[in-house]
Design a protein around this motif. Structure first.
Motif, mmCIF file in Angstrom:
data_model
loop_
_atom_site.group_PDB
_atom_site.id
_atom_site.type_symbol
_atom_site.label_atom_id
_atom_site.label_comp_id
_atom_site.label_asym_id
_atom_site.label_seq_id
_atom_site.Cartn_x
_atom_site.Cartn_y
_atom_site.Cartn_z
ATOM 1 N N GLU B 246 0.832 -1.081 0.106
ATOM 2 C CA GLU B 246 -0.123 -0.023 -0.154
ATOM 3 C C GLU B 246 0.955 1.347 -0.043
ATOM 4 O O GLU B 246 0.540 2.193 -0.470
ATOM 5 C CB GLU B 246 -0.949 0.000 1.110
ATOM 6 C CG GLU B 246 -1.946 -1.205 1.354
ATOM 7 C CD GLU B 246 -3.079 -0.960 0.398
ATOM 8 O OE1 GLU B 246 -3.024 -0.357 -0.807
ATOM 9 O OE2 GLU B 246 -4.235 -1.350 0.611
ATOM 10 N N ARG B 249 2.384 1.570 -3.517
ATOM 11 C CA ARG B 249 1.162 2.053 -4.321
ATOM 12 C C ARG B 249 1.178 3.439 -4.298
ATOM 13 O O ARG B 249 1.013 4.352 -5.023
ATOM 14 C CB ARG B 249 -0.147 1.389 -4.132
ATOM 15 C CG ARG B 249 0.094 -0.035 -4.661
ATOM 16 C CD ARG B 249 -1.580 -0.507 -4.647
ATOM 17 N NE ARG B 249 -1.471 -1.841 -4.964
ATOM 18 C CZ ARG B 249 -2.604 -2.830 -5.167
ATOM 19 N NH1 ARG B 249 -3.569 -2.149 -4.438
ATOM 20 N NH2 ARG B 249 -2.436 -3.934 -5.569
ATOM 21 N N LEU B 250 1.093 4.158 -3.242
ATOM 22 C CA LEU B 250 0.769 5.386 -2.631
ATOM 23 C C LEU B 250 2.021 6.416 -3.031
ATOM 24 O O LEU B 250 1.945 7.233 -3.874
ATOM 25 C CB LEU B 250 0.499 5.681 -1.393
ATOM 26 C CG LEU B 250 0.327 7.179 -0.931
ATOM 27 C CD1 LEU B 250 -0.569 7.210 0.389
ATOM 28 C CD2 LEU B 250 1.665 7.994 -0.278
ATOM 29 N N GLU B 254 1.273 9.248 -6.065
ATOM 30 C CA GLU B 254 1.493 10.664 -5.752
ATOM 31 C C GLU B 254 2.844 11.145 -6.666
ATOM 32 O O GLU B 254 2.479 12.340 -7.256
ATOM 33 C CB GLU B 254 2.148 10.836 -4.403
ATOM 34 C CG GLU B 254 0.850 10.624 -3.385
ATOM 35 C CD GLU B 254 -0.299 11.408 -3.973
ATOM 36 O OE1 GLU B 254 -0.207 12.458 -4.059
ATOM 37 O OE2 GLU B 254 -1.596 10.646 -3.892
ATOM 38 N N ARG B 380 -9.022 10.548 -2.052
ATOM 39 C CA ARG B 380 -8.108 10.015 -1.235
ATOM 40 C C ARG B 380 -8.293 10.729 0.201
ATOM 41 O O ARG B 380 -8.168 9.803 1.159
ATOM 42 C CB ARG B 380 -6.980 10.913 -1.661
ATOM 43 C CG ARG B 380 -6.074 10.480 -2.547
ATOM 44 C CD ARG B 380 -4.945 11.282 -3.051
ATOM 45 N NE ARG B 380 -5.399 12.802 -3.516
ATOM 46 C CZ ARG B 380 -4.324 13.577 -3.491
ATOM 47 N NH1 ARG B 380 -3.205 13.408 -2.967
ATOM 48 N NH2 ARG B 380 -4.909 14.834 -3.851
ATOM 49 N N SER B 386 -5.403 2.566 -0.035
ATOM 50 C CA SER B 386 -4.030 2.470 0.055
ATOM 51 C C SER B 386 -3.613 2.832 1.490
ATOM 52 O O SER B 386 -4.229 2.568 2.542
ATOM 53 C CB SER B 386 -3.219 3.256 -1.038
ATOM 54 O OG SER B 386 -3.283 2.616 -2.198
ATOM 55 N N TYR B 388 -3.473 6.196 2.418
ATOM 56 C CA TYR B 388 -3.953 7.624 2.730
ATOM 57 C C TYR B 388 -4.257 7.864 4.069
ATOM 58 O O TYR B 388 -3.995 9.041 4.587
ATOM 59 C CB TYR B 388 -4.709 8.041 1.613
ATOM 60 C CG TYR B 388 -4.234 8.037 0.143
ATOM 61 C CD1 TYR B 388 -3.333 9.156 0.204
ATOM 62 C CD2 TYR B 388 -4.484 7.363 -0.948
ATOM 63 C CE1 TYR B 388 -2.914 9.377 -1.277
ATOM 64 C CE2 TYR B 388 -4.154 7.214 -1.826
ATOM 65 C CZ TYR B 388 -3.097 8.458 -2.289
ATOM 66 O OH TYR B 388 -2.606 8.602 -3.321
ATOM 67 N N SER B 418 1.768 16.278 -2.634
ATOM 68 C CA SER B 418 1.924 14.898 -3.222
ATOM 69 C C SER B 418 3.460 14.765 -2.795
ATOM 70 O O SER B 418 3.933 13.733 -2.473
ATOM 71 C CB SER B 418 1.607 14.866 -4.646
ATOM 72 O OG SER B 418 0.419 14.825 -4.936
ATOM 73 N N ALA B 425 5.983 8.821 2.436
ATOM 74 C CA ALA B 425 6.131 7.409 2.179
ATOM 75 C C ALA B 425 7.677 6.708 1.926
ATOM 76 O O ALA B 425 7.790 5.704 2.171
ATOM 77 C CB ALA B 425 5.271 7.206 1.015
#
Lengths: 269, 518
Positions: B246, B249-250, B254, B380, B386, B388, B418, B425
């Motif tokens: 997750e 992916r995020l 972004e 989001r 994910s 978020y 982002s 992340a």
């Protein structure tokens, strides 16, 4: 005014390719091929073919081949059968004939045919050598190829330094750079654009979609690539091709660099 | 995220249901056709309100080719009706004959689309003849650009066909402009040039190959489309991706958002003649694409998102990833700050391409387009997926000017957020790399059967993807991109604009034509 100093802030960021090889790319995928040792020979290839979403993998007992004109670099085969397939970061992937896209490479007959193609292309493009103008046409791309082509004018690639320009009118263009899977409704405008260009002219098909239709090959709405609509001179595989691969294709079209099998002429400058 | 299950209705009940939804402050999120498990056709209406998405499926009688018009309830349904007419040969009852949207306009082009493989193709809809023959009474709506009826008349008004081959490196799209010379009283978009028959291409693929095609629906939003598709597949399979996946992916989603927002700004700066700003921003985008390639081996992050998670850990040292990202973030924010205080740039965007708030609400405008016109939909935040929720997203407030400048402001704020999320992340991914080996992907049952809806916030706005699979094979995949939904508003953006504003209106919409044409 602040933009003037801002513009100078980062110094020179432009690549020296093709005069020198570029440090980029690093860890990324340029092409997929069967491992050379053993030279593409495996016992059973039936399940190998089904690994590929676009039919790029062929198994003709005992040889397994990968057609880069179909490969979309999804890496599924490399992930599932690393003993047979391998990926490399090659960027100079443009070629002059579809047979040169198949690995393992073409036989000696194909080599002779390629040499003829090379000579013919060079004869046609001799007059263009110092400066070429490119007209791009999208014939059903997914939108990524356009970004990569547009990137050629950014300060990193800066293709104007090589005498390469993009032009609005096909009447001023030497090279037709085509992307997309060949959507039915674009065939007409595409051919019209080609016919509007003066001779000598060169067609560069960029991207796996343009070469074979990629994942859209069997669609009711596409012609499975643009090779059926136009006489394509240079083929650039990739999904999408990176800016370096596109640049390689353009330089190959005007005879400034060689294709991988060694023909053409080396850069003079 | 849980996918809503369809409420089963008769097709005649759909307009009433839709009016109810709109009356209670909801919006239309999409309309499409799918076969029910018993092979009857159903018209599926996806609505959205504060409670999330809802699905109403109206079942059609076996031989019926008509359904009650939804565009009579809201104009937002008009493009969907055109699409359904092209792809399934079903027409809305009570509405005017609709101009084709996705299929080739040339006389003799088969419609509905070939290859439906069901009773639909064998019996053309009334008013349509068999493929290949010329269509009676078609002269009012079809054929080449020169034969399209004028929407505007007056002294000196002429029709200009602009595209599909236009100056510059752009996706192919045609515009029919009716103009007395400077103003643009009528602009109509022709998107069919790029139609690739994507939706039909999904049929019969397994989910592993399906995600590859999903990435190609709208290539510049590969990650968003892959996540939406996988979300639906994972819902069907009853699998939740591991938390490391997750995060990954995020991160990719972004970075993709920043790249797309920069694309809109590149168009603006190029059209405004801001050469240095254009060079700087295109340099930053190249840096961004290289960071993506460093992490995934692909400049558009393709092959990262797979059903069940992601294909593996980042391909580079996470510390290096973080360093490159922070360097870029600093340079980008400095340049955007300068750009947003450059009057000669801002003047071109101010009061250009105005979409009034009421219109945006009526159409349910998505993404930066909606947020620039007071309509703050962001998946989001409203239906977090994910990571978020875990990382906490700060949504920028909607603006109500509705012009290209408002959309530019929204994008600048979103880039900042982002980049912040991507850095957070990346830090978490670095922590993971030092600890134990996390799971990146969970297996998906190869024989999955079921249907579900996935939804994400793509760079262009809310993206919803409907997936129906039987025995592990895809039967119907319908990605509804924000580009498609928003582009219906494009022709409304020109009442006060002139030719030289065109590039700014187009750039500020941030549409990918591939995502519209399918």
């Amino acid at each position: 005014m602040p933009w003037v100093t801002r513009g100078l802030r980062s110094g020179v960021v432009t690549t020296r390719y093709p005069r020198r090889p570029d440090g980029y790319p690093g860890p990324w995928v340029g092409s997929v091929r069967p491992r050379t040792s053993p030279p593409g020979e495996v016992d059973s290839g039936l399940d190998l073919e089904s690994l590929c979403p676009t039919g790029a993998i062929r198994w003709e007992d005992p040889v397994v081949t990968v057609d880069r004109g179909r490969c979309i670099l999804c890496m599924r085969c490399v992930r599932e059968r690393p003993d047979i397939f391998v990926a490399d970061g090659e960027v100079e992937v443009a070629v002059l004939h579809p047979s040169a896209l198949v690995s393992p490479g073409p036989g000696s007959d194909d080599e002779r045919a390629l040499a003829t193609l090379r000579t013919d292309l060079l004869r046609r493009t001799r007059a263009l050598r110092r400066s070429v103008h490119i007209r791009h046409v999208d014939a059903g791309s997914d939108g990524t190829e356009e970004w990569e082509i547009a990137a050629l004018t950014n300060p990193v690639y800066d293709v104007q330094r090589l005498g390469i320009f993009f032009t609005a009118s096909p009447r001023h263009a030497d090279i037709l750079l085509v992307t997309g899977a060949g959507s039915g409704a674009m065939t007409g405008p595409l051919v019209e654009t080609y016919e509007a260009m003066p001779s000598p002219k060169v067609v560069v098909a960029a991207g796996t979609d343009a070469l074979s239709g990629g994942m859209h090959a069997g669609s009711y709405a596409t012609t499975g690539g643009v090779t059926a609509s136009l006489p394509v001179d240079v083929l650039v595989p990739g999904s999408p091709p990176s800016p370096f691969s596109l640049l390689h294709g353009i330089l190959l079209a005007v005879g400034i660099v060689a294709d991988r099998s060694g023909g053409g002429k080396q850069h003079e400058g | 995220m849980r996918s809503p299950s369809p409420t089963v209705l008769g097709v005649e009940e759909l307009p009433g249901r839709l009016a109810e939804l709109l009356g209670s402050g909801g919006r239309l999120a999409g309309v499409f056709v799918d076969e029910a498990p018993d092979e009857r056709l159903r018209l599926v209406v996806v609505g959205a309100d504060a409670g999330g998405l809802s699905i109403s499926a109206g079942y059609m009688a076996r031989d019926d080719r008509h359904y009650p018009s939804l565009s009579a309830v809201t104009p937002a349904a008009a493009w969907y009706e055109r699409e359904i007419q092209d792809l399934y040969g079903l027409s809305a009852e009570g509405g005017a004959p609709q101009e084709p949207l996705l299929l080739h306009l040339a006389p003799g082009s088969p419609r509905p689309r070939p290859g439906l493989g069901s009773h639909l193709e064998a019996a053309p809809a009334p008013g349509e003849s068999a493929p290949g023959a010329s269509r009676p009474g078609a002269a009012e709506i079809r054929s080449d650009d020169g034969q399209v009826p004028a929407e505007v008349t007056g002294p000196g008004v002429f029709t200009l066909s602009y595209g599909p081959v236009r100056s510059g490196v752009f996706e192919s799209v045609g515009y029919l402009l009716e103009t007395p010379g400077e103003d643009l009283p009528s602009v109509r978009a022709r998107v069919h040039y790029k139609h690739r028959g994507i939706e039909a291409g999904f049929t019969g693929l397994d989910v592993g190959h399906g995600v590859l095609l999903a990435e190609r629906v709208e290539g510049v939003a590969s990650v968003a489309h892959a996540i939406a598709f996988c979300q639906a597949v994972e819902t069907i399979a009853g699998v939740s991706p591991p938390s490391a996946a997750e995060l990954s992916r995020l991160w990719h989603a972004e970075i993709e958002r920043v790249a797309n927002h920069l694309d809109s700004m590149l168009r603006h700066t190029e059209a405004a003649g801001q050469a240095v700003a254009y060079a700087r921003l295109s340099f930053h985008r190249e840096a961004l694409m290289r960071i993506r390639a460093m992490a995934s081996g692909h400049r558009f992050s393709r092959g990262v998102v797979v059903p069940g998670g992601v294909s593996g850990p980042p391909m580079c040292d996470p510390g290096e990833l973080l360093r490159s990202l922070e360097k870029l973030r600093e340079a980008l924010e400095a340049d955007l700050e300068l750009l947003m205080s450059t009057p000669s740039f801002l003047d071109r965007l101010r009061r250009t391409g105005v979409i009034p708030c009421e219109l945006a609400a009526l159409y349910g405008a998505l993404g930066p387009l909606g947020r620039g016109s007071g309509h703050g939909v962001d998946v989001r935040a409203s239906r977090p997926y994910s990571a978020y929720e875990r990382l906490g997203i700060r949504v920028s407030g909607a603006r109500d000017e509705g012009d290209a400048l408002a959309r530019q402001h929204v994008r600048v704020e979103e880039i900042a957020e982002s980049m912040r999320l991507a850095v957070v992340a990346a830090e978490k991914l670095r922590e993971l790399a030092t600890g134990s080996t996390p799971d990146w992907c969970l297996p998906i049952d190869p024989g999955i059967t079921g249907e579900a809806l996935g939804s994400v916030e793509a760079p262009q706005g809310e993206l919803i993807t409907w997936v129906r699979a039987t025995g592990g094979r895809l039967r119907r995949v319908k990605p509804r991109s924000a580009s498609f939904h928003n582009f219906a508003l494009f022709s409304s953006a020109f009442p006060k604009d002139i030719f030289t504003d065109f590039a700014f209106v187009e750039g500020s919409f941030g549409i990918s034509i591939a995502g519209v044409a399918g």
